[in-house]
Design a protein around this motif. Structure first.
Motif, PDB file in Angstrom:
ATOM      1  N   TYR A  70       2.249   5.181  -8.430  1.00 41.43           N
ATOM      2  CA  TYR A  70       1.044   5.169  -7.464  1.00 41.43           C
ATOM      3  C   TYR A  70      -0.135   5.525  -8.517  1.00 41.43           C
ATOM      4  O   TYR A  70      -0.130   6.758  -9.057  1.00 41.43           O
ATOM      5  N   ASN A  86      -3.292   5.404  -7.192  1.00 43.25           N
ATOM      6  CA  ASN A  86      -4.473   5.271  -6.536  1.00 43.25           C
ATOM      7  C   ASN A  86      -4.458   6.548  -5.419  1.00 43.25           C
ATOM      8  O   ASN A  86      -5.164   6.341  -4.377  1.00 43.25           O
ATOM      9  N   ALA A 103      16.832   9.243  13.364  1.00 40.73           N
ATOM     10  CA  ALA A 103      16.768   9.357  15.002  1.00 40.73           C
ATOM     11  C   ALA A 103      16.785   8.019  15.515  1.00 40.73           C
ATOM     12  O   ALA A 103      16.322   7.026  15.168  1.00 40.73           O
ATOM     13  N   ASP A 120       1.893   3.982   8.340  1.00 43.14           N
ATOM     14  CA  ASP A 120       2.018   2.375   8.615  1.00 43.14           C
ATOM     15  C   ASP A 120       2.556   2.202   9.914  1.00 43.14           C
ATOM     16  O   ASP A 120       2.216   0.755  10.202  1.00 43.14           O
ATOM     17  N   VAL A 141      -0.837   5.309   1.075  1.00 44.49           N
ATOM     18  CA  VAL A 141      -0.192   6.640   1.233  1.00 44.49           C
ATOM     19  C   VAL A 141      -1.604   7.528   1.728  1.00 44.49           C
ATOM     20  O   VAL A 141      -1.384   8.308   2.605  1.00 44.49           O
TER      21      VAL A 141
END
Ligand code: FAD
Length: 276
Positions: free
Chosen positions: A20, A22, A55, A248, A256
């Motif tokens: 990542y 950014n 879950a 998301d 993120v």
């Protein structure tokens, strides 16, 4: 507040997304797995408990929510759903059969298995562009097969792709099958109704993401037309009091930084809900 985190952090997009560049605070970039481990460590330092359990179902029982996992049942007064999104499938013959035998949805997880081999990237957008760039450093040849008439992605990716010498692209292609023997051997597709085939050792599918809304649906939450959990963007409230959602699974700009921002907002809202 007593806080329980359920899920497998190593299975998240964040952990499998690779490097990542950014996310604020990391000017030299950070690996997704390291970022996830650091976030978990920080939450645990402040008292959150973590169980790597999925879950399976959530139900609303008066003042409480009951969450069933494969091993246990937990009760809580408020729920924050951050179940993310999963890779969309191509839905062609051979895709399921060859998954883990040449078909992959994660270049950063499996790219190294195809060192000096020929691979196809099937898909579009930034995901496909990033996959091409990553694989072109490892593989002999990278073939992009896309239904679109051009690759639409961030300018910086397109510029880098232009300079690649081991990259070919086929536009306007409809993939019809992935074939092989023990492992992937070729991709079959139609271009202007003409059957074509390319020999490859691996196929990376980059068809975008679909939100993981099974839990939301078990609670009966309202979804948007696109299938994401509907939230009030001011406070991340869902259609059910006491249930908040972020990241998301709620759609929007899927990054993120935005997931962290909406997650923080959902946590503050849950806190306010519990103390009122
Ligand atoms: C290849 C790739 C590259 C990317 N590159 C970038 C980038 O450079 N910069 C950027 O900002 N973003 C990037 N992204 C997007 C970014 O990773 C996501 O936007 C972000 O991780 C979303 O966070 P999230 O918490 O909503 O979902 P996720 O990171 O997907 O986490 C969701 C979690 O919920 C868990 N879960 C799902 N269902 C259940 C259940 N029923 N029970 C328990 N747990 C469950 C999952 O296992 C997972 O751990 C990239 C994504 C990919 C796939």
């Amino acid at each position: 507040m007593k806080t329980l985190i359920l899920g497998n952090v190593y299975g998240s997009q964040q952990s499998t997304g690779g490097f990542y560049e950014n996310y604020p605070g990391f000017p030299d970039g950070i690996q997704g797995i390291e970022l996830s481990e650091r976030m978990l460590e920080q939450a645990q330092k402040f008292g959150a408990e973590y169980q790597a359990e999925v879950a399976e179902k959530a139900v609303h029982l008066g003042d409480i929510f009951r969450v069933k996992t494969e091993n246990w049942e937990y009760e809580c007064k408020s729920l924050i759903l951050v179940t993310g999104a999963s890779h969309r499938k191509l839905g062609v013959p051979g895709e399921t059969e060859f998954t883990t035998r040449g078909v992959s949805y994660c270049v950063h997880c499996d790219g190294a298995l195809f060192r000096k081999k020929n691979v196809a990237v099937i898909g579009y957008g930034n995901g496909a562009a990033r996959a091409v760039l990553y694989l072109s450093n490892i593989c002999n040849r990278v073939h992009l097969i896309t239904s679109r008439d051009k690759l639409v992605a961030e300018a910086v990716y397109l510029q880098r792709i232009k300079d690649l010498s081991n990259f070919v692209a086929t536009f306007g292609a409809e993939v019809t099958a992935i074939k092989g023997d023990e492992t992937v051997g070729s991709v079959e597709f139609l271009v202007a109704n003409t059957p074509r085939s390319v020999k490859v050792d691996g196929v990376f599918v980059e068809m975008g993401m679909k939100p993981n809304t099974e839990l939301a649906q078990s609670l009966g939450l309202e979804l948007t037309q696109g299938g994401f959990i509907r939230v009030n963007r001011l406070n991340q409230e869902t259609s059910m009091p006491g249930v908040f959602a972020a990241g998301d699974v709620t759609g929007g700009r899927m990054q993120v930084a935005t997931a962290v921002g909406s997650g923080a907002s959902a946590a503050i809202s849950a806190l306010q809900y519990l103390v009122k």
